[in-house]
Design a protein around this motif. Structure first.
Motif, mmCIF file in Angstrom:
data_model
loop_
_atom_site.group_PDB
_atom_site.id
_atom_site.type_symbol
_atom_site.label_atom_id
_atom_site.label_comp_id
_atom_site.label_asym_id
_atom_site.label_seq_id
_atom_site.Cartn_x
_atom_site.Cartn_y
_atom_site.Cartn_z
ATOM 1 N N VAL B 193 0.846 -1.194 0.000
ATOM 2 C CA VAL B 193 0.000 0.000 0.000
ATOM 3 C C VAL B 193 0.882 1.246 0.000
ATOM 4 C CG1 VAL B 193 -1.719 1.299 1.312
ATOM 5 C CG2 VAL B 193 -1.891 -1.181 1.154
ATOM 6 N N ASP B 194 1.942 1.228 0.811
ATOM 7 C CA ASP B 194 2.848 2.378 0.871
ATOM 8 C C ASP B 194 3.503 2.636 -0.478
ATOM 9 O OD1 ASP B 194 2.255 2.863 3.467
ATOM 10 O OD2 ASP B 194 3.977 1.763 4.293
ATOM 11 N N THR B 195 3.965 1.576 -1.144
ATOM 12 C CA THR B 195 4.595 1.723 -2.456
ATOM 13 C C THR B 195 3.647 2.392 -3.444
ATOM 14 O OG1 THR B 195 5.723 -0.357 -2.036
ATOM 15 C CG2 THR B 195 5.791 0.466 -4.288
ATOM 16 N N ILE B 196 2.405 1.898 -3.472
ATOM 17 C CA ILE B 196 1.441 2.435 -4.433
ATOM 18 C C ILE B 196 1.105 3.888 -4.100
ATOM 19 C CG2 ILE B 196 -0.869 2.160 -5.379
ATOM 20 C CD1 ILE B 196 -0.631 -0.816 -4.850
ATOM 21 N N LEU B 197 0.899 4.153 -2.804
ATOM 22 C CA LEU B 197 0.565 5.522 -2.419
ATOM 23 C C LEU B 197 1.718 6.479 -2.724
ATOM 24 C CD1 LEU B 197 -1.357 4.899 0.908
ATOM 25 C CD2 LEU B 197 -2.257 5.904 -1.191
ATOM 26 N N ALA B 198 2.961 5.990 -2.574
ATOM 27 C CA ALA B 198 4.116 6.842 -2.885
ATOM 28 C C ALA B 198 4.124 7.197 -4.369
ATOM 29 C CB ALA B 198 5.407 6.127 -2.502
ATOM 30 N N ALA B 199 3.768 6.222 -5.220
ATOM 31 C CA ALA B 199 3.731 6.481 -6.664
ATOM 32 C C ALA B 199 2.661 7.517 -6.998
ATOM 33 C CB ALA B 199 3.471 5.184 -7.414
ATOM 34 N N ILE B 200 1.498 7.371 -6.350
ATOM 35 C CA ILE B 200 0.420 8.325 -6.609
ATOM 36 C C ILE B 200 0.822 9.711 -6.121
ATOM 37 C CG2 ILE B 200 -1.949 8.914 -5.982
ATOM 38 C CD1 ILE B 200 -2.444 5.868 -5.842
ATOM 39 N N ASP B 201 1.460 9.740 -4.953
ATOM 40 C CA ASP B 201 1.895 11.008 -4.379
ATOM 41 C C ASP B 201 2.876 11.719 -5.307
ATOM 42 O OD1 ASP B 201 1.622 12.723 -2.171
ATOM 43 O OD2 ASP B 201 3.700 12.254 -1.619
ATOM 44 N N GLU B 202 3.734 10.945 -5.950
ATOM 45 C CA GLU B 202 4.715 11.480 -6.890
ATOM 46 C C GLU B 202 4.018 12.262 -8.015
ATOM 47 O OE1 GLU B 202 8.114 10.534 -6.833
ATOM 48 O OE2 GLU B 202 8.714 11.451 -8.735
ATOM 49 N N ILE B 203 2.998 11.655 -8.597
ATOM 50 C CA ILE B 203 2.293 12.338 -9.692
ATOM 51 C C ILE B 203 1.460 13.479 -9.154
ATOM 52 C CG2 ILE B 203 0.806 11.997 -11.688
ATOM 53 C CD1 ILE B 203 1.302 9.113 -11.474
ATOM 54 N N HIS B 204 0.902 13.282 -7.991
ATOM 55 C CA HIS B 204 0.112 14.330 -7.366
ATOM 56 C C HIS B 204 0.971 15.578 -7.184
ATOM 57 C CE1 HIS B 204 -2.170 16.522 -4.426
ATOM 58 N NE2 HIS B 204 -1.238 16.338 -3.512
ATOM 59 N N ARG B 205 2.202 15.395 -6.684
ATOM 60 C CA ARG B 205 3.045 16.565 -6.393
ATOM 61 C C ARG B 205 3.661 17.155 -7.654
ATOM 62 N NH1 ARG B 205 7.320 15.287 -3.270
ATOM 63 N NH2 ARG B 205 6.804 13.079 -3.148
ATOM 64 N N HIS B 206 4.043 16.291 -8.605
ATOM 65 C CA HIS B 206 4.743 16.820 -9.773
ATOM 66 C C HIS B 206 3.829 17.308 -10.876
ATOM 67 C CE1 HIS B 206 8.215 14.789 -7.932
ATOM 68 N NE2 HIS B 206 8.873 15.780 -8.504
ATOM 69 N N GLU B 207 2.659 16.710 -10.974
ATOM 70 C CA GLU B 207 1.795 17.074 -12.101
ATOM 71 C C GLU B 207 0.455 17.603 -11.648
ATOM 72 O OE1 GLU B 207 1.705 13.814 -14.849
ATOM 73 O OE2 GLU B 207 3.805 13.363 -14.409
ATOM 74 N N GLY B 208 0.276 17.782 -10.355
ATOM 75 C CA GLY B 208 -0.965 18.358 -9.854
ATOM 76 C C GLY B 208 -2.175 17.468 -10.041
ATOM 77 N N LEU B 209 -1.941 16.154 -10.078
ATOM 78 C CA LEU B 209 -3.057 15.223 -10.204
ATOM 79 C C LEU B 209 -3.941 15.297 -8.955
ATOM 80 C CD1 LEU B 209 -4.294 12.620 -11.645
ATOM 81 C CD2 LEU B 209 -2.839 11.326 -10.085
ATOM 82 N N ALA B 210 -5.236 15.456 -9.167
ATOM 83 C CA ALA B 210 -6.175 15.404 -8.049
ATOM 84 C C ALA B 210 -6.593 13.958 -7.834
ATOM 85 C CB ALA B 210 -7.391 16.268 -8.346
ATOM 86 N N VAL B 211 -6.788 13.578 -6.573
ATOM 87 C CA VAL B 211 -7.106 12.186 -6.255
ATOM 88 C C VAL B 211 -8.294 12.132 -5.317
ATOM 89 C CG1 VAL B 211 -6.219 10.025 -5.289
ATOM 90 C CG2 VAL B 211 -4.653 11.589 -6.458
ATOM 91 N N LEU B 212 -9.245 11.260 -5.653
ATOM 92 C CA LEU B 212 -10.341 10.967 -4.727
ATOM 93 C C LEU B 212 -10.123 9.530 -4.267
ATOM 94 C CD1 LEU B 212 -12.992 11.673 -3.327
ATOM 95 C CD2 LEU B 212 -14.208 11.030 -5.397
ATOM 96 N N LEU B 213 -9.779 9.424 -2.998
ATOM 97 C CA LEU B 213 -9.381 8.139 -2.437
ATOM 98 C C LEU B 213 -10.554 7.583 -1.645
ATOM 99 C CD1 LEU B 213 -6.602 6.829 -2.637
ATOM 100 C CD2 LEU B 213 -5.999 7.912 -0.478
#
Lengths: 360, 258
Positions: B193-213
């Motif tokens: 779960v941590d690995t996947i969340l880290a990947a999502i966080d990466e795109i969230h921070r670098h590309e401004g991806l919005a996420v509904l979790l």
């Protein structure tokens, strides 16, 4: 981070190779199909009338299986009523000829009618899934056959006898043979196009997981309708050719143009060869119809039981068809170079494992 | 940071990009057949925001996602995405606008290779250029290297965690503006779960991806979210920042067993 790091990833190369291998498989399949049809095209040279009519029938069944492959193999919808398109194609030719119209007009009308029927039928039944879809299509085919029999366009029970074309018997039969062969080639080309198209990829996605396909934005319903119409077209053309070749038709009963036995054959042939593959239905059609015809001659009444045994063996040992066996035999692990003999022994081992893993 | 969407829209040119609601759900009712599942649901995701939707099994979380992505029709209310009304828009057009749904249970194409699954994620992007597709594939492989190792393997043969990676990677292939992930952590080991969340966080921070979790695991979701919503029996019962909700005694009592 955002900059490109070329060739740093050791797997990047194999990915590209994987893509190329994939694209080669469609080409090999297409070439194999063309080669098979080219070999069959030599049959009339033997001058043997029995062989000619045997192979005409075999190629006709190949076309039916190839047509079924669009909806059943690619989209994964178990249509058990595709004979209805065959019947529509045959009856349209019969009606046109009985009314003094030309053969080509009957073929055209039958194909259009079958395509339209597939569209209209698809609107309700393609909302159904699994067994419900299979049963609905089966029921429609039976009902339409009974309806045609009741309306009796020819003699009693809808039996029709047509006047043969104004040609030498042998020449006419040769022409029908090449007609079916051309139709099979056309359907083969259509399948190869489909397998490489966005449409075909979407159909495979629907087969693999329809909800996921929908969530990805694939217009699943209309694509299914498209596949259903596509499967109706060659089937109707085969029906039309069959009517003028065979000359005597009945709608229902064994051998009738709405006989569910045709639908069963299409499914069986496609699965034996490989559902959702380019050349599988062709191979399955040849093997099964050849066996049906020769065992009927050799064993008479028990040929049905032999076929039944074959069906059981296929479902147990080859649920994914013969093409899958070939794939297991020829594929080599990505990025690894092996000698041909080594590759062959590896392949045989994979096939053994594959059969064992699908076995009892 | 103006929380009111109406005023943000009226002052469109001057309003800061961050404040504009990317997704706005208001007064949503829906259900299946005769059974109503959601009542008067309101929810907002702003650009570049991570929002958590938490609640028990059967509270209506997945139904809300299905309604937003056009898979279940809305009975009443309105859904707006990127300043457009999508309440009655088909799933296909919604995907094209960049609202991507990673459904619960991963829903992969089991017989297809990982790479084919990923490519299908880009389906609505109308073929486009093969180079763009290759670039996006490499991006997903960089973020989730496990997928690169498995690229030629059938998705059905992956482990649960790898399947979730594949599902999320497939979602990213559509170049989403908003990624809605249903039950990311379900059945997965914490380190995965941590690995996947880290990947999502990466795109969230670098590309401004919005996420509904959307999560049953309240702790995981609220720890990472800017804001959160709690849904109970088909109604939103409380909202606040992730930290606020984690501190709230009712949330702790109902979901964290305290």
């Amino acid at each position: 981070m955002a900059t490109h790091a070329p060739a740093r990833d050791p797997l990047a190369g194999t990915g590209a190779a994987g893509v190329r291998r994939e694209s080669r498989e469609w080409l090999w399949s297409l070439l194999a199909g063309v080669a098979i049809l080219a070999a069959i095209a030599l049959v009339p040279l033997s001058g043997d009338d029995a062989a000619l009519s045997l192979w005409t029938l075999i190629v006709m069944f190949c076309v039916l299986a190839q047509g079924w492959n669009f909806i059943g193999g690619y989209a994964g919808y178990a249509a058990f009523g595709n004979v209805v398109f065959f019947g529509i194609g045959a009856e349209a030719v019969a009606l046109t000829l009985l009314n003094g119209g030309p053969f080509w007009l009957g073929l055209l009308l039958g194909t259009l009618a079958a395509g339209l029927f597939a569209f209209l039928l698809g609107l309700p039944v393609l909302r159904l899934r699994g067994h419900y879809f299979a049963i609905a299509t089966l029921g429609i085919a039976e009902a339409l056959g009974e309806l045609v029999a009741a309306k009796a366009i020819g003699g009693p029970g809808g039996e029709v006898s047509l006047t043969p074309p104004d040609l030498d018997f042998h020449i006419a039969n040769t022409l029908f043979f090449y007609g079916f062969l051309a139709l099979s080639l056309l359907t083969l080309l259509g399948t190869a196009w489909l397998a490489r198209s966005r449409f075909g990829v979407a159909l495979v996605a629907i087969r693999e997981n329809e909800e996921a396909a929908e969530a990805l934005g694939i217009p699943t319903f209309w694509y299914k309708v498209g596949a259903f119409v596509l499967s109706a077209l060659p089937t109707a053309l085969a029906g039309g050719l069959y009517a003028y070749w065979f000359l005597s038709l009945q709608p229902t009963g064994e051998g009738g143009v709405f006989d569910v036995g045709y639908s069963v054959s299409m499914v069986l042939m496609t699965f034996l060869g490989g559902a959702g593959t380019i050349v599988g239905p062709l191979i399955g059609g040849i093997i099964i119809e050849y066996l049906v015809q020769t065992t009927t001659v050799a064993f008479g009444d028990i040929h049905g039981q032999l076929l039944g045994a074959l069906i059981i063996l296929v479902t147990i040992f080859l649920p994914q068809g013969l093409i899958r066996l070939v794939r297991e035999l020829t594929v080599s692990p990505a990025g690894v170079k092996l000698s041909y003999t080594r590759r062959f022994t590896e392949g045989v081992r994979r096939v053994q494992r594959f059969i064992a893993s699908n076995g009892i | 940071m103006n929380p009111s969407t109406t005023s943000a829209r009226e002052g469109a040119p001057s309003a800061p990009e961050q404040a504009a609601a990317l997704l706005a759900v208001a007064g949503l009712d829906t259900g299946y057949g005769d059974t109503q599942v959601l009542w008067d649901v309101g929810l907002e995701v702003r650009r570049g925001e991570v929002v958590a939707l938490v609640g028990a099994n059967g509270a209506g979380k997945s139904t809300l996602l299905a309604a937003i992505s056009g898979l279940v029709p809305a009975w009443a209310g309105a859904i707006r995405f990127a300043e457009r009304d999508i309440t009655h828009t088909g799933a296909e057009r919604i995907v094209k606008q960049g609202l991507i749904h990673v459904p619960q249970g991963r829903r992969l194409f089991p017989g297809l290779a990982v790479e084919e699954n990923l490519k299908l994620g880009a389906y609505t992007r109308r073929a486009g250029s093969p180079t763009a597709l290759a670039t996006d594939l490499e991006r997903v492989y960089t973020l989730l290297p496990k997928l690169a190792e498995r690229r030629a393997q059938a998705a059905g043969s992956l482990s649960g965690g790898e399947q979730q990676m594949c599902a999320i990677g497939r979602g990213l292939m559509a170049r989403p503006a908003l990624l809605m992930i249903d039950e990311l952590s379900l059945g997965l080991a914490p380190n995965i779960v941590d690995t996947i969340l880290a990947a999502i966080d990466e795109i969230h921070r670098h590309e401004g991806l919005a996420v509904l979790l959307v999560e049953q695991d309240v702790q995981i979701a609220l720890e990472r979210a800017d804001r959160g919503y709690v849904i109970e029996n088909g109604r939103i019962v409380s909202t606040g920042t992730g930290a606020e909700l984690l501190r709230s005694t009712t949330v702790r009592a109902a979901y964290l067993g305290e």
